[in-house]
Design a protein around this motif. Sequence first.
Motif, PDB file in Angstrom:
ATOM      1  N   GLY A  35       0.815  -1.219   0.000  1.00  0.00           N
ATOM      2  CA  GLY A  35       0.000   0.000   0.000  1.00  0.00           C
ATOM      3  C   GLY A  35       0.848   1.267   0.000  1.00  0.00           C
ATOM      4  O   GLY A  35       0.313   2.375  -0.093  1.00  0.00           O
ATOM      5  N   ALA A  36       2.174   1.117   0.089  1.00  0.00           N
ATOM      6  CA  ALA A  36       3.047   2.294   0.177  1.00  0.00           C
ATOM      7  C   ALA A  36       3.074   3.063  -1.142  1.00  0.00           C
ATOM      8  O   ALA A  36       3.143   2.477  -2.222  1.00  0.00           O
ATOM      9  CB  ALA A  36       4.464   1.859   0.567  1.00  0.00           C
ATOM     10  N   THR A  37       3.014   4.370  -1.040  1.00  0.00           N
ATOM     11  CA  THR A  37       2.950   5.231  -2.223  1.00  0.00           C
ATOM     12  C   THR A  37       4.144   5.007  -3.152  1.00  0.00           C
ATOM     13  O   THR A  37       3.984   4.867  -4.369  1.00  0.00           O
ATOM     14  CB  THR A  37       2.928   6.709  -1.781  1.00  0.00           C
ATOM     15  OG1 THR A  37       1.957   6.824  -0.731  1.00  0.00           O
ATOM     16  CG2 THR A  37       2.538   7.632  -2.917  1.00  0.00           C
ATOM     17  N   LYS A  38       5.344   4.951  -2.557  1.00  0.00           N
ATOM     18  CA  LYS A  38       6.563   4.766  -3.358  1.00  0.00           C
ATOM     19  C   LYS A  38       6.529   3.444  -4.132  1.00  0.00           C
ATOM     20  O   LYS A  38       6.894   3.395  -5.308  1.00  0.00           O
ATOM     21  CB  LYS A  38       7.780   4.732  -2.416  1.00  0.00           C
ATOM     22  CG  LYS A  38       8.557   6.031  -2.343  1.00  0.00           C
ATOM     23  CD  LYS A  38       9.897   5.743  -1.653  1.00  0.00           C
ATOM     24  CE  LYS A  38      10.700   6.988  -1.432  1.00  0.00           C
ATOM     25  NZ  LYS A  38      11.991   6.700  -0.761  1.00  0.00           N
ATOM     26  N   LEU A  39       6.112   2.399  -3.439  1.00  0.00           N
ATOM     27  CA  LEU A  39       6.079   1.079  -4.079  1.00  0.00           C
ATOM     28  C   LEU A  39       5.050   1.057  -5.208  1.00  0.00           C
ATOM     29  O   LEU A  39       5.311   0.549  -6.305  1.00  0.00           O
ATOM     30  CB  LEU A  39       5.775   0.006  -3.031  1.00  0.00           C
ATOM     31  CG  LEU A  39       5.870  -1.452  -3.519  1.00  0.00           C
ATOM     32  CD1 LEU A  39       6.414  -2.347  -2.403  1.00  0.00           C
ATOM     33  CD2 LEU A  39       4.544  -1.984  -3.996  1.00  0.00           C
TER      34      LEU A  39
END
Lengths: 188, 107
Positions: A35-39
Amino acid sequence: MSDAISALSGAHATGYVTVTEAGLRGMITLRGDLGATKLKAAVKKLIGADVPLVRQNTVNADRGVAWMSPDELLLMVPHAEAESCVAALAKALTGTHHLVANVSDARAVFRVEGAAVREVLAKISPADLSPAGFAPGQVCRTRLAQVAGAFWLTDDETAEVVCFRSVAAYVFGLLEHSSRTGSEVEYS
Amino acid sequence: MLLLNCPCCGVDADETELAAGGEAHLKRETVGAEDEAFEAYLFMRDNPRGVHFERWRHAYGCGKWFLAARDTVTLEVFGTYPAQTKKPPKAIENALKKKRPDWKGWA
Ligand SMILES: [Zn+2]
């Protein structure tokens, strides 16, 4: 560098479906917070698709991304690009807790084609292969007789099956045997 | 045949896709524990006929651990729930009390 070759050099069998070793495929394991934005941004940039929902599989031309577990994705790219993709991902995810590894040469891929593809897979796996339980666009991680494997349907009559390279001959044997003419179950 | 719904990926997983991990909700004893408590933590397990709480791993699937409440005699499954849970969820406890009035509680 020596030339990469796939596990079974394109082995092929024809029964009541066909089984073909699909050759080299770039495969990257990516673990982290899905769910991480960067990923999410890194996956979008590399594959051109969003992080898939639970047990979903997105194919985008010669690229793809499959949901493997709550913190793991399988990214697919052309084999020659895998190393540079790993480097790009590692760079994009610097500072974020993650793991990225090129597993291309640790895997084998088979294409199974024919109207009875569901039946052939159902003989060697405990997974639900009914059209209601498994459809194109989904990925299934399961057991293929004695070893771990995964598969997805690219359409209603075509499946791609992935396993560890060390058991490629075993899985090819399973698929070949399961699809042997005369062994039809004709379950529907 | 035993089917357990994996709460991590949603699959109704066949027994042969799973690895059993023994009794759930054990309290880990550590440095400073009494010898008896440590021995119990390491070796002593319930082995009931009937309601049991267990750890399972979706080994051939998503690879994650989860917990399950089931009956060791009838193989009835009362429910599965995340491994990050210190005691069975209320819904499972309530269902158990209804289905097994003589069940003594999980602790
Ligand atoms: Zn699972």
